[in-house]
Design an enzyme around this catalytic site. Sequence first.
Site, PDB file in Angstrom:
ATOM      1  CD  GLU A 503      -3.176   0.794   1.667  1.00 24.04           C
ATOM      2  OE1 GLU A 503      -3.651  -0.437   2.054  1.00 24.04           O
ATOM      3  OE2 GLU A 503      -4.218   1.630   1.675  1.00 24.04           O
ATOM      4  CD  GLU A 767      -4.695  -0.296   8.796  1.00 26.48           C
ATOM      5  OE1 GLU A 767      -4.181  -1.320   8.730  1.00 26.48           O
ATOM      6  OE2 GLU A 767      -5.166   0.204   7.897  1.00 26.48           O
TER       7      GLU A 767
HETATM    8  C1  BGC Z   1      -5.153   3.043   4.269  1.00 29.73           C
HETATM    9  C2  BGC Z   1      -5.859   4.016   5.134  1.00 29.73           C
HETATM   10  C3  BGC Z   1      -6.615   4.881   4.424  1.00 29.73           C
HETATM   11  C4  BGC Z   1      -7.590   3.845   4.034  1.00 29.73           C
HETATM   12  C5  BGC Z   1      -8.868   4.682   3.381  1.00 29.73           C
HETATM   13  C6  BGC Z   1      -6.545   2.085   4.011  1.00 29.73           C
HETATM   14  O1  BGC Z   1      -6.173   0.759   3.388  1.00 29.73           O
HETATM   15  O2  BGC Z   1      -4.455   2.076   5.086  1.00 29.73           O
HETATM   16  O3  BGC Z   1      -4.811   4.471   5.776  1.00 29.73           O
HETATM   17  O4  BGC Z   1      -6.893   6.254   4.922  1.00 29.73           O
HETATM   18  O5  BGC Z   1      -7.507   2.792   3.380  1.00 29.73           O
HETATM   19  O6  BGC Z   1      -9.929   4.155   4.056  1.00 29.73           O
END
Ligand code: BGC
Length: 917
Positions: A503, A767
Site C-alpha cells: 500500500e 492502524e
Molecule cells: C489505508 C488508510 C486509508 C484508508 C482509506 C487504508 O487502506 O491504509 O490509511 O486512509 O485505506 O480508508
Amino acid sequence: MSDRVRRDTKQTVRGEMLMNATGADRATDDLTPVDPRCEYLVNPLGIDVQRPRLSWVFPTERRGARQSGYQILVARTPETLAAGQGDLWDSGRVEASTSVHVVYDGRELRSGERAWWQVRAWDELGQGPFESLPAWWEIGLMEPDDWTGRWISLPAALHGAPSDQSPSLSPCPYLRTTFTLSRPVTRARLYATARGLYEAHLNGQRIGDAVLAPGWTDYSTRNQYQTYDVTDLLHQGSNVLGAILGAGWYCGRVGFLGAHSNYGLVPELLAQLVIEHPDGVVTIVTDDSWEGATGSILADDLLMGETYDARAELPGWDLPGASGDGWSAVRAGDRGQTPLVADRAEPVRVVEEIVPRSLTARGDHVIVDMGQLMTGWVRLRAEGPAGTRIQLRFAEVLNPDGSLYTENLRGAAQTDVVILRGAGDELFEPRFTFHGFRYVEVSGYPDALTSERITGRVVESATERTGAFACSSDMLNQLQRNIVWGQRGNFLSIPTDCPQRDERLGWLADAQIFARTACFNAGVAAFFTKWLNDVADAQSADGAFPDVAPRLVDLADGAPAWGDGGVIVPWILYLCYGDRRLIEAHYGGMARWLAYLERHNPDLLWKNRRNNDFGDWLAVGAETPKELIGTAFFAADARLLARMARIIDRVGDAERYEALADRIAAAFVKAYVAPDGRVQGETQTGYALALQMDLLPAALRPAAARYLAEDVERRGGHLTTGFVGVSHLCPALTETGHVETAYRVALGESYPSWGYMIQHGATTIWERWDGWTDERGFQDPRMNSFNHYAFGSIGDWLYRYVAGLDVDPERPGYEHVVIRPYPGGGLSWARAEYRSVRGPVASGWKIEGEALTLEVTIPPSSSATVFVPATDAATVTEGGRPATEADHVRFLQQEADRAVFAVDSGSYAFQVSAPPS
Ligand code: BGC
C-alpha cells in the site's frame, strides 16, 4: 524519577534544537541571530524559488529580548559580505521585529548562482547590530532550456526478457560515461533525477548520502531533481560519472492489487554535470554516448525487496579505466515536456542505526528482534563460500509460536536475498527497497549470526526533531515515543499510511489528522510543502482533491475527511509556521475544491460525490452517519477558506465563504441536530466534529459536550472514534470542561485504547484499535498494519492541552504563543518543548504538595498569553514575587479558574500555592 526524565527531556530537546544550525551553538545573551534558514532549510543547494524567504532565531532566553530592526545583506561572494556589502541585495535597516519569512527582494539569480547572506539585528534598546554568521542558498537549473541532456535507459536487450511480473524484478541498470578534463576544476554541480530511483557515482564514490532519490512525485506531471556539489570528486584527466537505477515508485510495485509500471516500464536517468574551469564551463549530460550494463542487483522493488548477487558485481565500474566487457550503448529518449523541479525538502536518509535487541535461533533460521518497529532495512555482514544464499524476511510482529507473522503484508514480500561471492568478509545493504519491520528472519546464514553482524538502518525523510513531550505517566511517554516512531516510519518522501504492506500511499485523511502532531514532533514544513504540490497535481479537472496523493491505484476523487486534507493541511502549516505563501500557492486549488462541493451539493449537505465514502474509518462500536461527517467537513472547509482568504487580503471571498460556512452550519444543525443538542447518531465522532468545527449554536454546546462525555463515561472511559474523530475527541472534551473524561480516555489501558496497544507491545501506533485483542488475536490480515500514524494524532492533545503549548491563529508561527495547560488525570508534571521558527518555546507544569509551578519559555520578539490555573491572580507568584509585579509580566484578567497574564519573550516560572482542583 520524574525529575530525571524532565532533565533528560530538556537536554535532548535543547541539544537537538540548537544542533545542526549555523552558529547555533553560540550561547549568548545578546541578540546575535543564529540558525539562518532559507525556505526552512540550512544552506539549500539547488532550489528553484526566485524570491526565497529568509528566517533566523536568537539563542537568548533573556526577558524582553526583542529585535527592533534587522538588515539583510546578500552578496555574490563571502568576501563581499565580509566587507559589509550586499551587492545582490541590501535590505537597509528595517524597523521590525520579524525574523521569519523575510522575502529576498534583490536581483534575480541565474541558474547555478549562489547567494551569500547575513542578517544583522538590533535589540529592543536599539543596540547592535549583532551579526549572524554567513549562510547561503544556491539556485538550481531554473529554465527548461538549462537542461540539455536526454533521458537514458538500458537497451531493451540488456533488460532481459520483459518480465511478466514487473520490470523491477529484472536486473538494475548501471549507466556511465567517461570524460577527460584538461584543466583544474573550480566548481562542479551535478543535477540529477530519475524516473525510478538513482544512486549517482563519480570516480568510484557514491555522491551524497540521500537514498531513494529522487523521491516520489507524479512523474507524469513533475520530476524532482537533486543538486550535488561534486567539486572535490573531479580531477584532471579521465573521470567517470555513473548511476545505478532502481524501479522505485516509477515502474515498481506501489499500492495494492500488485500494481506496477504505474508511470513507465523501465527506469531512466537524466543528469547534467556542470564543471567550471578558471576559463570556461564544460557540461556533461546524459545522452547516447553513455553506456549501460547490469550487475549485482538482480531484482529490486520497494514492496518485494532486493536480490543481490555479489558474484555479479562490476568492480571498478565507476572508475576510469574500468573494463568495457558487457557494456553497450544506452537508449536515449528526448527530454520530454514534463517540468523538472528542484527538490525542496529534506532528502530521505539513513538517520539512525539500531543494534538488535535479541537473536533467537529457530530451526534453520534466526529471528532477529530490533526492539523497535522501524522503517528501512538491515546491513548484513557475512563470510562464506561463493554462492551462499542468505535470505532476509521482514515482519512487524511474530506469531505466538515465535515465527514471523507476514499475512498482514498482503502482496509485499519484503524479502531481501544476498548471494555471497566468497571473498571473505562481505557487506550487504540494499539500495532500492524499504521494509516496515521489527523482526528479521535470516536463513541460510553461513555461520553464527551475531548482533554485530546485522544492523537496523532507519530510513526516513530527514526532518529535524523539533518537539518533545514528557510527563509523569510512563504510559503517555511511551505513547509519545510510539507516535514519533510512527511519524518517522511513514514520512518517507511523502506522508504514507504505512510502510510495510502493499500500500504505502499518501492518504489525505491520515495526513490531515496527523499533520498538527507531526508539526510538533519534527520540522515538516518543507516536507509538506513538497507534498502539497503532489496534492495539487492530483486535483481533478472538476476541482476534486483525491483520496491519495500522488494519485495512484485509488484514483477516486476525495471522500469526506480525505479530500478535505487539501484545505486542512495548508491551514495547519500556516498556524504552525506562519506560512502565508502556501495559502497563496494553493488558494486557487482550495477554492476549486470548495466550488466542487458546493456545485454538487446545492442544498449544502454533502450528499453527493462522497466517492469512496470511508466514513469514520476503523471506528469501533459506533457508526457516525456518513452524510453528517461530510457536511461537517464541508462547513469546516468553508470556514478555513474564509480565514485564509482574509489572510491573503481577499476580503470579498472571505465574506462569501463566511456566509457559506454559516449556511452549511445551519443546514447541519437543521438536518442532524435535535433541539436538545443531540447530534444524529449520537456518536463520539459526531459530537466531537460538531463541537470542534464550531457547527452548533452556542446555546447547544454545553449539552452536546455533556452527551459526549456521558457516552465516554458510559463506555467505561472508552473511545469509539475512528480516523475521522480521533484527533478531535480529547480536545473537544477538554475545551468544554470535561478534562478528567479526556484524561480517562487518554490514560486508559483496556480495549480499545492507546494503552491497550502499548500493553501488547506496540512500539508504534496501530492502524486499528483491535489490531490484536486478547479474545481474537490478530485482526483480519487483509488490513492490519502495526504502523499507521492516524491514531497517533492524540499527540496534538498532549502538546497543546496537557502541556498547554499553542499558537494564536491571529499571530501564527509562535509570534504570539498561547500557554494554557490542563493539569489533570493524576499527572504530577508535564512538559512540552518545541523549537519553533522563532526559536524555543516551552510549557511545563508540576505539582508539588499543594503547589503548582508553570514554567514557560517564549522566544525573542514573541509574546504570550499565559493562563495560569488559579482562582485568584493575587495568589500567583512569578520567580518569588507577586506575578502582577513581575518583570515583563502584565496581569490581563481573572477567569473562573485561570489568572491570565501577558508576558514578553524569556523564561518565567509562575507559582500557585493552591490551584483549583
Ligand atoms: C489505508 C488508510 C486509508 C484508508 C482509506 C487504508 O487502506 O491504509 O490509511 O486512509 O485505506 O480508508
